[in-house]
Design a protein around this motif. Structure first.
Motif, PDB file in Angstrom:
ATOM      1  N   UNK A  97       0.836  -1.203   0.000  1.00  0.00           N
ATOM      2  CA  UNK A  97       0.000   0.000   0.000  1.00  0.00           C
ATOM      3  C   UNK A  97       0.872   1.255   0.000  1.00  0.00           C
ATOM      4  N   UNK A  98       1.989   1.227   0.735  1.00  0.00           N
ATOM      5  CA  UNK A  98       2.922   2.352   0.703  1.00  0.00           C
ATOM      6  C   UNK A  98       3.476   2.535  -0.713  1.00  0.00           C
ATOM      7  N   UNK A  99       3.799   1.436  -1.369  1.00  0.00           N
ATOM      8  CA  UNK A  99       4.300   1.471  -2.753  1.00  0.00           C
ATOM      9  C   UNK A  99       3.286   2.172  -3.655  1.00  0.00           C
ATOM     10  N   UNK A 100       2.010   1.776  -3.543  1.00  0.00           N
ATOM     11  CA  UNK A 100       0.955   2.357  -4.381  1.00  0.00           C
ATOM     12  C   UNK A 100       0.744   3.825  -4.036  1.00  0.00           C
ATOM     13  N   UNK A 101       0.850   4.165  -2.759  1.00  0.00           N
ATOM     14  CA  UNK A 101       0.720   5.571  -2.357  1.00  0.00           C
ATOM     15  C   UNK A 101       1.789   6.425  -3.040  1.00  0.00           C
ATOM     16  N   UNK A 102       3.026   5.970  -2.994  1.00  0.00           N
ATOM     17  CA  UNK A 102       4.119   6.734  -3.613  1.00  0.00           C
ATOM     18  C   UNK A 102       3.937   6.786  -5.128  1.00  0.00           C
ATOM     19  N   UNK A 103       3.476   5.680  -5.721  1.00  0.00           N
ATOM     20  CA  UNK A 103       3.215   5.658  -7.159  1.00  0.00           C
ATOM     21  C   UNK A 103       2.166   6.704  -7.540  1.00  0.00           C
ATOM     22  N   UNK A 104       1.106   6.794  -6.753  1.00  0.00           N
ATOM     23  CA  UNK A 104       0.043   7.755  -7.059  1.00  0.00           C
ATOM     24  C   UNK A 104       0.510   9.185  -6.812  1.00  0.00           C
ATOM     25  N   UNK A 105       1.360   9.380  -5.817  1.00  0.00           N
ATOM     26  CA  UNK A 105       1.894  10.723  -5.550  1.00  0.00           C
ATOM     27  C   UNK A 105       2.781  11.183  -6.715  1.00  0.00           C
ATOM     28  N   UNK A 106       3.591  10.279  -7.249  1.00  0.00           N
ATOM     29  CA  UNK A 106       4.416  10.641  -8.406  1.00  0.00           C
ATOM     30  C   UNK A 106       3.538  10.974  -9.615  1.00  0.00           C
ATOM     31  N   UNK A 107       2.465  10.232  -9.800  1.00  0.00           N
ATOM     32  CA  UNK A 107       1.552  10.549 -10.891  1.00  0.00           C
ATOM     33  C   UNK A 107       0.934  11.924 -10.721  1.00  0.00           C
ATOM     34  N   UNK A 108       0.520  12.240  -9.493  1.00  0.00           N
ATOM     35  CA  UNK A 108      -0.051  13.562  -9.224  1.00  0.00           C
ATOM     36  C   UNK A 108       1.002  14.653  -9.401  1.00  0.00           C
ATOM     37  N   UNK A 109       2.257  14.342  -9.058  1.00  0.00           N
ATOM     38  CA  UNK A 109       3.328  15.329  -9.216  1.00  0.00           C
ATOM     39  C   UNK A 109       3.572  15.643 -10.690  1.00  0.00           C
ATOM     40  N   UNK A 110       3.507  14.610 -11.533  1.00  0.00           N
ATOM     41  CA  UNK A 110       3.648  14.856 -12.977  1.00  0.00           C
ATOM     42  C   UNK A 110       2.502  15.732 -13.470  1.00  0.00           C
ATOM     43  N   UNK A 111       1.292  15.449 -12.986  1.00  0.00           N
ATOM     44  CA  UNK A 111       0.136  16.255 -13.386  1.00  0.00           C
ATOM     45  C   UNK A 111       0.278  17.699 -12.921  1.00  0.00           C
ATOM     46  N   UNK A 112       0.879  17.883 -11.735  1.00  0.00           N
ATOM     47  CA  UNK A 112       0.991  19.216 -11.159  1.00  0.00           C
ATOM     48  C   UNK A 112       2.136  20.015 -11.767  1.00  0.00           C
ATOM     49  N   UNK A 113       3.291  19.376 -11.923  1.00  0.00           N
ATOM     50  CA  UNK A 113       4.491  20.094 -12.345  1.00  0.00           C
ATOM     51  C   UNK A 113       4.825  19.901 -13.826  1.00  0.00           C
ATOM     52  N   UNK A 114       3.963  19.186 -14.543  1.00  0.00           N
ATOM     53  CA  UNK A 114       4.241  18.936 -15.959  1.00  0.00           C
ATOM     54  C   UNK A 114       3.585  19.937 -16.883  1.00  0.00           C
ATOM     55  N   UNK A 115       3.428  21.169 -16.419  1.00  0.00           N
ATOM     56  CA  UNK A 115       2.774  22.186 -17.234  1.00  0.00           C
ATOM     57  C   UNK A 115       3.532  22.534 -18.499  1.00  0.00           C
ATOM     58  N   UNK A 116       4.844  22.294 -18.516  1.00  0.00           N
ATOM     59  CA  UNK A 116       5.639  22.619 -19.706  1.00  0.00           C
ATOM     60  C   UNK A 116       5.623  21.504 -20.748  1.00  0.00           C
ATOM     61  N   UNK A 117       4.958  20.392 -20.441  1.00  0.00           N
ATOM     62  CA  UNK A 117       4.909  19.269 -21.377  1.00  0.00           C
ATOM     63  C   UNK A 117       3.818  19.493 -22.417  1.00  0.00           C
ATOM     64  N   UNK A 118       4.040  19.051 -23.631  1.00  0.00           N
ATOM     65  CA  UNK A 118       2.943  19.052 -24.615  1.00  0.00           C
ATOM     66  C   UNK A 118       1.776  18.227 -24.090  1.00  0.00           C
ATOM     67  N   UNK A 119       0.569  18.670 -24.358  1.00  0.00           N
ATOM     68  CA  UNK A 119      -0.620  18.042 -23.779  1.00  0.00           C
ATOM     69  C   UNK A 119      -0.709  16.555 -24.107  1.00  0.00           C
ATOM     70  N   UNK A 120      -0.412  16.185 -25.341  1.00  0.00           N
ATOM     71  CA  UNK A 120      -0.524  14.787 -25.743  1.00  0.00           C
ATOM     72  C   UNK A 120       0.518  13.921 -25.033  1.00  0.00           C
ATOM     73  N   UNK A 121       1.746  14.429 -24.931  1.00  0.00           N
ATOM     74  CA  UNK A 121       2.795  13.675 -24.244  1.00  0.00           C
ATOM     75  C   UNK A 121       2.453  13.513 -22.772  1.00  0.00           C
ATOM     76  N   UNK A 122       1.982  14.594 -22.147  1.00  0.00           N
ATOM     77  CA  UNK A 122       1.600  14.532 -20.734  1.00  0.00           C
ATOM     78  C   UNK A 122       0.483  13.513 -20.519  1.00  0.00           C
TER      79      UNK A 122
END
Length: 243
Positions: A97-122
């Motif tokens: 469950x800790x593994x999945x928590x960290x996995x989901x946090x990294x996904x949310x971090x990409x969503x939050x800090x990936x504003x400079x990515x092209x929309x399709x790539x993101x």
């Protein structure tokens, strides 16, 4: 109650992970802006639900809720608070469950800090992260549920493995998992680039910070683990699960 709510949260997280892993990828391939736009919201929602589930399990440990089988097998009312909390991931189901928590946090971090990515790539990166989450959430729900019930609950739990009753358990696994799971972002970027047919210097600049962050976390985790293993076991021993 905490166990039931945590289990429901994981089921909902699996549903969101499916949405995140399928629709944005199809949207990016077919140029459907509405489907592409689903990716960040699904990533945030999945992270919130998994964090809630993890909080439910932690609450069950802190309050010694022995109606949750995982708590009954790995905790005790007399354990110090540090070992009640770290005991959450001191077992197979909780560490997953800790593994999945960290996995989901990294996904949310990409969503939050990936504003400079092209929309399709993101969308593709988040889609691959979502599909990875689908695999882990399915595994934990169908084979390693940390919220399995034990009725009637025992008056006392079995306690934590003596080898794990150490401050190292509070620091080593989270850092190690931040490193291991952090590299899933590099993997997602690689798959997204292959889907786009685009592996170029711009892609390398986008993926570099995530790879360096994961490498740093993994280095810290391995160093902490080496220190813990040395003073716990010395040169002549090994952890019984390593072989």
């Amino acid at each position: 109650m905490a166990g039931e709510l945590g289990h429901i949260a994981l089921i909902l997280a699996l549903a969101l992970a499916l949405v995140q892993g399928v629709l944005p990828v199809i949207g990016a391939a077919r140029g459907i802006p509405g489907w592409i736009a689903l990716a960040p919201g699904a990533a945030f929602g999945q992270a919130a639900l998994v964090a809630f589930a993890f909080g439910c399990l932690t609450y069950a440990y802190v309050t010694s809720d022995f109606s949750v089988l995982n708590v009954a097998e790995n905790s005790h009312t007399l354990k110090p608070l540090l070992y009640k909390i770290s005991g959450v991931w001191g077992n197979h189901e909780g560490s997953l469950l800790l593994w999945i928590l960290i996995l989901s946090i990294f996904g949310a971090a990409v969503a939050l800090f990936g504003g400079n990515l092209p929309a399709a790539l993101k969308a593709r990166v988040l889609g691959v992260q979502g599909l990875i989450a689908v695999g882990f959430l399915s595994f934990i729900l169908f084979t390693s549920n940390p919220f399995s019930r034990l009725l009637p609950p025992p008056l006392e739990g079995r306690g934590l493995n003596p080898l794990l009753q150490d401050p190292g358990l509070a620091f080593h696994p989270p850092f190690l998992y931040l490193g291991y799971v952090g590299f899933s972002v590099a993997f997602s970027f690689a798959v997204a680039a292959l889907l786009e047919g685009r592996v170029d210097p711009a892609w390398a600049r986008w993926v570099r910070p995530w790879t360096l962050a994961a490498w740093c976390f993994l280095t810290i985790g391995i160093a902490l683990g080496s220190w813990w293993a040395y003073y716990e076991l010395g040169w002549g021993g090994w952890w019984f699960w390593d072989p």
